[in-house]
Design an enzyme around this catalytic site. Structure first.
Site, PDB file in Angstrom:
ATOM      1  N   PRO A   1     104.216  39.784  53.864  1.00  0.00           N
ATOM      2  CG  PRO A   1     105.016  39.415  56.013  1.00  0.00           C
ATOM      3  CD  PRO A   1     103.829  39.937  55.281  1.00  0.00           C
ATOM      4  NE  ARG A   2     106.735  36.657  46.767  1.00  0.00           N
ATOM      5  CZ  ARG A   2     107.301  36.505  45.570  1.00  0.00           C
ATOM      6  NH1 ARG A   2     108.273  37.305  45.192  1.00  0.00           N
ATOM      7  NH2 ARG A   2     106.894  35.548  44.761  1.00  0.00           N
ATOM      8  CD  GLN A   3     108.086  31.595  49.001  1.00  0.00           C
ATOM      9  OE1 GLN A   3     109.092  31.732  49.695  1.00  0.00           O
ATOM     10  NE2 GLN A   3     108.113  31.031  47.807  1.00  0.00           N
TER      11      GLN A   3
ATOM     12  CG  LEU B   1     100.615  36.212  56.956  1.00  0.00           C
ATOM     13  CD1 LEU B   1     101.471  37.387  57.401  1.00  0.00           C
ATOM     14  CD2 LEU B   1      99.689  35.770  58.090  1.00  0.00           C
TER      15      LEU B   1
ATOM     16  N   GLY C   1      98.663  36.817  50.789  1.00  0.00           N
ATOM     17  CA  GLY C   1      99.215  37.930  50.021  1.00  0.00           C
ATOM     18  C   GLY C   1      98.756  37.958  48.577  1.00  0.00           C
TER      19      GLY C   1
ATOM     20  CB  SER D   1      93.655  36.040  47.961  1.00  0.00           C
ATOM     21  OG  SER D   1      94.023  36.120  49.317  1.00  0.00           O
TER      22      SER D   1
ATOM     23  CG  ASP E   1      93.224  32.833  52.660  1.00  0.00           C
ATOM     24  OD1 ASP E   1      92.784  32.397  53.740  1.00  0.00           O
ATOM     25  OD2 ASP E   1      94.323  32.505  52.184  1.00  0.00           O
TER      26      ASP E   1
END
Length: 619
Positions: free
Chosen positions: A383-385, A388, A390, A392, A438
């Site tokens: 999921p964007r923004q 989590l 995403g 990297s 991350d």
């Protein structure tokens, strides 16, 4: 720059065995000099090298040094291949016993043709496993370093270091610290083999005659031993991610063995797709102190991932993702709605920035890449923004593909440096605000403890990263906003306050580190209640520093909702999602329903354990 191809060796063993072979398979090769024997793909070995160096923009002249015995063969080859016959130098030798030697052959052409320029020297009878490497990159690296250049590669398992010239190379400066010609077992742990592929500065050429007065007929290996170990000249090493094999004094069986081996390697991977995944992560403790010399614990999760596929192609192509990089829309209103919600920054820029940084890294590190093109595409369900990792994950998966495609090993790009590389792609190339956590957990995978203490970062350029035991973990859960519109301000002005030495922020980052050390013990002891308490403390500490205005109402509502069910809860990243630990299974079910009714997405976390799964590797 001038290129000199050396083909003056006398291959008496190979030539005799071809002549005496009773099978008749090689009768057409009787008398043919080594460099004109078939190489990989059926082409003559010398054809490949001539095609590689026949570039006026790189070399003002190319010379060929041969012996009197085989001169006529090379003269005929030259007329058939547009090689200037006047640039063939005959050293006058006809047997192995009266040979000049490779160093003397090089000195002969330099002296007789009065050459006064930088020189590239290549053995023209050398088999090359991968015939696409970029010789221009070799020249650029040579000109970037203040010394001579030796090309080397990493020996295959079947090759013995006692049969080759071995170099020891400083990984930071790329300087060759020691050269050992065919060392006995135990003299060096290095598996880096030098081949007759060198670059010499014009001012160094005078050393050739000095050396020959000491060791006439000596090999290049002895010359480099003298130049590196005794004269202590600045000599640098550049790695080619491919294998080489000098035919030299080998027999027919060795020649056919290596030819088959290299040809088979090419046939095994004609255009096989390379696919890698990198997983989303949750910060369990200590975040966001990774950007402030703190300590963190993070875990990769198999619920969400980014997947990148690379396949060899004629041109280099980056394929836009149909959802994340849209180029077609149903209407102007559709474009407006998508742009307002998703913004303008998809994943294509991540692929491009990673490729650019990868080439830059390899050039700087002295790794010559093959001239191969590829098509790169990606997919992601992260999921964007919602914090989590995403972006990297896409960079990490892309880097895995590039390393596999170009045969870049863990020694070339160690894991700690790989994490720095991924961070630099985002911060230096794309100006994304980010920390190391991350990238570290996506490189190491699993459950990782990370110490980013100032002294560690200053001394070695990276932190201390420890993979932790993942057996028997409790059920963590994750919830995130379906429309994370207020998660982007989470980093706030904390960095400026930390850099200015504001006591509240400085002490908070120290406290994050202390909580992380306590959480590490709780995880080791499987004390889940203590871990839950620490997760709550982590959130409250973050809240006290960042303030509610910065955290945003969406994040705060999710935290409050989780606490109604007695669950520990904190932010796993920059905002837009929460991660929790609920030890009461019945309340976990009730909490899931409550989050769903509140319009959030809820899932029980499936930890990704790299030691117990093959999902994250190539597939």
């Amino acid at each position: 720059m001038i290129c000199i191809l050396l083909v003056a060796g006398h291959g008496t063993v190979l030539e005799a065995q071809i002549k005496n072979d009773e099978t008749g398979l090689y009768s057409h090769l009787t008398g043919v000099p080594k460099a004109l024997l078939p190489g990989v793909g059926g082409r003559k070995i010398l054809d490949f090298w001539w095609e590689t160096v026949n570039m006026r923009q790189l070399f003002t002249e190319v010379y060929l040094v041969t012996n009197a015995d085989k001169y006529k063969y090379y003269e005929r080859w030259a007329t058939a291949n547009d090689f200037p016959v006047e640039n063939i130098v005959n050293d006058g030798s006809t047997t192995l016993e009266d040979r000049l030697g490779a160093v003397a052959d090089l000195e002969l052409v330099i002296r007789s043709r009065k050459l006064q320029d930088d020189i590239m020297v290549i053995a023209g009878d050398m088999l090359c496993a991968d015939q696409n490497f970029d010789i221009a990159q070799v020249i650029r690296f040579f000109r970037s370093e203040p010394g001579e250049l030796i090309i080397y590669y990493e020996l295959e398992k079947s090759e013995k270091s006692s049969s080759r010239g071995i170099v020891e190379v400083c990984p930071d400066t790329h300087r060759v610290t020691r050269f050992l010609e065919k060392p006995q077992d135990g003299l060096t742990a290095s598996r880096l083999a030098s081949v007759v592929f060198y670059c010499l500065q014009r001012d160094t050429l005078s050393h050739l005659s000095d050396f020959l007065r000491l060791q006439p007929q000596a090999s290049f290996g002895r010359f480099w031993e003298w130049l590196v170990n005794e004269k202590q000249l600045d000599v640098f090493g550049m790695k080619l991610p491919t294998g080489f094999q000098l035919i030299g004094q080998v027999g027919l069986s060795d020649y056919t063995k290596w030819l088959t081996h290299y040809s088979t390697k090419q046939q095994d991977n004609p255009a096989k797709p390379i696919t890698y995944r990198s997983f989303a992560r949750v910060g369990l403790m200590g975040n966001p102190s990774d950007g402030f010399n703190g300590k963190t614990i993070a875990m990769s999760i198999s619920n969400f991932w980014a997947e990148v596929t690379l396949v060899e192609s004629q041109t280099l192509v980056l394929v836009p993702h149909p959802l994340n990089d849209p180029t077609e829309f149903g209407s102007l209103q559709d474009l407006f709605c998508i742009s307002r919600k998703e913004g303008y920054l998809g994943g294509l820029r991540l692929l491009q920035a990673t490729c650019k940084k990868f080439y830059q890294f390899c050039s700087k590190q002295g790794i010559a890449l093959t001239k191969q093109n590829f098509t790169l595409k990606y997919d992601t369900n992260i999921p964007r923004q919602v914090g989590l990792a995403g972006s990297s994950a896409i960079v990490s998966a892309t880097l895995k593909c590039l390393m596999k495609f170009y045969n870049i090993t863990d020694n070339d790009l160690p894991k700690p440096i790989r994490a720095n590389f991924i961070l630099n792609v985002e911060t230096d190339e794309l100006f994304i605000t980010a920390g190391l956590q991350d990238r570290v957990v996506q490189v190491y995978e699993g459950l990782v403890y990370m110490d980013f203490s100032k002294n560690l970062m200053a001394e070695q350029g990276y932190g201390n990263y420890v993979s932790m035991d993942m057996s028997g973990l409790p059920h963590f859960w994750l919830a995130y906003l379906s429309d994370p519109s207020d998660s982007g301000r989470i980093h706030s002005n904390i960095r400026q306050r930390w850099l200015s030495g504001e006591p509240l922020v400085v002490e908070a980052m120290k406290s994050f580190a202390e909580l992380t050390d306590q959480a590490r013990l709780a995880l080791q002891d499987k004390d889940w209640r203590r871990l839950a308490q620490l997760m709550d403390q982590n959130f409250e500490l973050r809240r006290s520093v960042y303030t509610d205005d910065c955290l945003g109402p969406g994040n705060l509502k999710m935290v409050q909702l989780a606490r109604q069910f007695g669950s520990a809860v904190k932010l796993p990243g920059s905002g837009g999602a929460v991660v929790g630990l609920c030890l009461d299974e019945e309340k976990l079910v009730e909490m899931r329903q409550a989050f769903q009714e509140a319009g959030c997405v809820f899932c029980v976390i499936a930890p990704y354990n790299p030691s117990a799964s093959t999902v994250g590797g190539q597939h």
